[in-house]
Design an enzyme around this catalytic site. Structure first.
Site, PDB file in Angstrom:
ATOM      1  N   SER A  83       0.845  -1.193   0.000  1.00 20.86           N
ATOM      2  CA  SER A  83       0.000   0.000   0.000  1.00 20.86           C
ATOM      3  C   SER A  83       0.879   1.241   0.000  1.00 20.86           C
ATOM      4  CB  SER A  83      -0.903   0.020   1.241  1.00 20.86           C
ATOM      5  OG  SER A  83      -1.572   1.259   1.374  1.00 20.86           O
ATOM      6  N   TYR A 126      -1.947  -0.175  10.360  1.00 19.59           N
ATOM      7  CA  TYR A 126      -2.006  -0.616   8.963  1.00 19.59           C
ATOM      8  C   TYR A 126      -0.781  -0.130   8.195  1.00 19.59           C
ATOM      9  CZ  TYR A 126      -3.610  -1.077   4.156  1.00 19.59           C
ATOM     10  OH  TYR A 126      -3.702  -1.391   2.823  1.00 19.59           O
TER      11      TYR A 126
END
Length: 276
Positions: A162, A175
């Protein structure tokens, strides 16, 4: 036989957090076989559908058996419903891949979960689950599949990370940290298998229009950048693997933020505080 080129040496502070190096691998493209995790929805599902267009024989991994059945029916692939966080799951998956595919040309690791909100209120169990799914599970599965690739002297590994792992996003601390771990893992693994016929590609997508945000319990609310379709991510990351790219940013302009981060960290932090 393919030729291998070395990227120009640059000062680390003056280049992006993620290098732009390319590597060569002897594995065929389109791949004859592929193992895809997170295949029941989102990017993993889109990747499975795209690979089916090239007649790639697939083994689809996910926790939602019903959704996997639908993807398997659409692609003609095999399915194996399992929880990759279970101890020994990676061994079972590797064994099933050997049984059904014979060998794995391409390993696509797209399974992942998210979390949003202040880090100080995140429960310990949620933190453990996130790190297990996003970091430990893909590492364990690579560890299970890699030896056979090395024995054959060919194979491709695609990790879905990501942009948050390269830059860090407030409100998504855990995250971001888990995806940053994949950046380091991909970089180190790529260096370690260099010259042994294995290609490691890291995809760094921005916000993607998938059930991810619903599952994490917080919708994507930014007007810009807009969430992109998972099919676009799948197309671009698989094209990047075919080219031999070390990293694939989707959309590509997001790599500019990493360049600013690497070249001028104070400026990047000021911009991040303004734009989030």
């Amino acid at each position: 036989m393919s030729t291998r080129s070395r990227p120009a040496v640059q000062d680390r502070a003056s280049r992006p957090v993620i290098s732009r190096a390319r590597a060569a691998a002897s594995a065929p493209w389109p791949p004859r076989t592929a193992l895809v995790t997170g295949a029941s929805s989102g990017i993993g599902r889109a990747a499975a559908l795209r690979l089916a267009q090239d007649d790639t024989k697939t083994l689809l991994i996910g926790r939602n058996g019903v959704a996997l059945d639908e993807v398997a029916a659409a692609t003609g692939g095999h399915r194996f419903a399992t929880d990759l966080t279970t101890v020994g799951a990676e061994t079972a998956v590797a064994a099933r891949a050997t049984e059904l595919l014979g060998h794995v040309d391409l390993l696509v690791l797209s399974a992942g979960i998210g979390a949003a909100g202040p880090f100080e209120v995140m429960s310990p169990n949620a933190l453990r689950d996130l790190v297990t799914v996003n970091v430990l599970a893909p590492m364990m599965l690579v560890r299970a599949v890699l030896p056979a690739m090395l024995d054959r002297g060919e194979g491709r590994i695609l990790l879905v990370g990501s942009v948050a792992g390269a830059l860090g996003v407030r409100g998504e601390v855990a995250y971001s940290a888990s995806k940053a771990a994949l950046v380091g893992f991909a970089d180190a693994l790529r260096s370690e298998v260099r010259g042994r016929g294995i290609l490691v590609t890291l995809c760094l997508p921005g916000a993607v229009d998938t059930p991810f945000f619903h599952r994490r319990g917080a919708p994507y609310v930014r007007r810009w950048p807009k969430a992109i379709p998972p099919s676009l991510v799948a197309d671009r990351m698989l094209a990047g693997v075919a080219r031999g790219d070390a990293e694939v940013w989707v959309p590509g302009w997001m790599s500019l933020a990493a360049r600013v981060h690497g070249a001028a960290p104070p400026l990047y932090r000021r911009l991040a505080n303004v734009f989030g």
